[in-house]
Design an enzyme around this catalytic site. Structure first.
Site, mmCIF file in Angstrom:
data_model
loop_
_atom_site.group_PDB
_atom_site.id
_atom_site.type_symbol
_atom_site.label_atom_id
_atom_site.label_comp_id
_atom_site.label_asym_id
_atom_site.label_seq_id
_atom_site.Cartn_x
_atom_site.Cartn_y
_atom_site.Cartn_z
ATOM 1 N N CYS A 142 33.724 -10.275 18.072
ATOM 2 C CA CYS A 142 34.183 -11.626 17.706
ATOM 3 C C CYS A 142 33.281 -12.685 18.335
ATOM 4 C CB CYS A 142 35.631 -11.822 18.136
ATOM 5 S SG CYS A 142 36.271 -13.449 17.690
ATOM 6 N N CYS A 145 35.088 -15.835 19.504
ATOM 7 C CA CYS A 145 35.830 -15.663 20.774
ATOM 8 C C CYS A 145 34.867 -15.624 21.963
ATOM 9 C CB CYS A 145 36.615 -14.353 20.796
ATOM 10 S SG CYS A 145 37.402 -13.905 19.265
ATOM 11 N N ASP A 146 33.787 -14.884 21.824
ATOM 12 C CA ASP A 146 32.975 -14.545 23.005
ATOM 13 C C ASP A 146 31.574 -15.150 23.024
ATOM 14 O OD1 ASP A 146 35.096 -12.974 23.885
ATOM 15 O OD2 ASP A 146 34.389 -11.202 22.824
#
Ligand code: NDP
Length: 323
Positions: A142, A145-146
């Site tokens: 992701c 997300c990261d």
């Protein structure tokens, strides 16, 4: 399924990610006494990420597992019963006001007036041992997300679909350099997305290229790539590897009963969470292949509980009229 003394609930929630817990909070507050079965991975996909920095209301960020524990506590505070277990079989009623039958862990029968499906989707990985070892140590599925953790660094991304193209350009905005590995000689992504990729200067697309090995012991330090036409190998130094080769919605147990698209995502009606079976609602990633964020999953979890509450109210008022 056994006919004797089967437990019956008003609202069964299947799955324990942000969609499931948000549905539980709303359903419990509406006095629907929800029962949740968590599935194999209590807390869902967020328990596999570290810091969640994009969920509104957490100015300092929060780690995924803590957030899921807090969501569970919030759902339980209003009376949700959370049980660890899998729903392994379903027999969904076609009738308005009909009772849906399910089986828990292949053994226990259970009946529900409404079901909220929040079983999520599972990111696909390549399956290489070096990739699996470094999940959480620089290998992520992701970018949204990261990606931020790799600000100014060199990273790589695998995949040639819309997700990979979108995430590659997202990463290129944050990172120093992005290498994109596409296993064929062309991308599957839409022409518009391909155009964006090609026009991003710090994004280097390598066609006919696959991951041979992720390098690094505790954290990602590099990548050995292989050209699948020539067999030629090349190593690059990177700190993050993003896998964007698709997701699999967790819908196997509903196949043949619920309407799905050709990749197995549950189809919901219009702007609602209604499925083709009365009293069965779908929320979160199981019905959304496009946004896939904790906050959008939570939003549709709320919608599912409201849809279920309205459905029960309409069934009850119909029964009163008929009585
Ligand atoms: P897709 O299934 O569309 O694409 C997966 C990509 O990963 C393909 O390029 C595929 O290669 C590659 N791949 C699969 N397995 C491997 C492997 N083992 N090794 C290397 N590469 C691999 O998934 P997406 O997540 O990209 O998209 C899912 C759906 O969501 C699509 O319908 C997409 O259009 C949609 N979507 C739309 C967006 C938008 O409109 N903004 C954004 C994101 C997704 P190959 O082509 O060789 O099979």
């Amino acid at each position: 399924m056994s006919e004797n003394k089967v437990e019956r609930v008003k609202c069964l929630i299947i799955g324990s990610g942000p969609a499931g817990y948000t549905a539980a909070i709303y359903a419990a507050r509406a006095d629907m006494k929800p029962l949740m079965y968590t599935g194999m991975e209590p807390g869902g996909q967020l328990t596999t990420t570290t810091e969640v920095d994009n969920f509104p209301g957490y100015p300092e960020g929060i780690d995924g597992p803590t957030m899921m524990v807090q969501l569970q506590q919030q759902a339980e505070r209003f009376g949700t019963e959370v049980r660890i277990g899998m729903i392994t079989e379903v027999e969904l009623s076609d009738e308005i006001g009909g009772i849906h039958k399910v089986k828990v862990d292949n053994t226990t029968a259970l009946e529900a007036e409404t079901i909220i499906i929040a079983t999520g989707a599972t990111a696909k990985y390549l399956g290489l041992p070096s990739e699996q070892k470094l999940r959480g140590g620089g290998v992520s599925a992701c970018a949204v997300c990261d990606g931020f953790f790799y600000k100014g660094q060199d990273v790589a991304i695998v995949g040639g679909g819309d997700t990979a193209a979108e995430e590659a350009t997202y990463l290129a905005n944050i990172c120093n350099k992005v290498t994109m590995l596409v296993r064929k000689g062309e991308m599957r992504a839409s022409k518009a997305m391909q155009h964006r990729v090609e026009n991003t200067p710090n994004l280097d697309v390598k066609y006919f290229t696959e991951v041979d090995e992720v390098l690094g012991d505790q954290v990602v330090e590099g990548l050995r790539m292989v050209n699948n036409q020539t067999g030629e190998k090349e190593e690059i130094a990177i700190t993050g590897l993003f896998i964007a080769i698709g997701h699999k919605p967790n819908t196997d147990i509903f196949k043949g009963q619920l309407d799905m698209d050709d990749t197995g995502y549950i189809i919901t009606k219009g702007k609602s969470t209604k499925t083709n079976k009365p009293g069965v609602f779908a929320s979160g990633d199981v019905q959304d292949k496009e946004y896939r964020q904790a906050i959008t999953a939570a939003g549709t979890g709320c919608m599912a509980a409201l849809d279920a509450e309205r459905y029960l109210a309409s069934v009850e008022s119909k029964e009163e009229v008929e009585a």
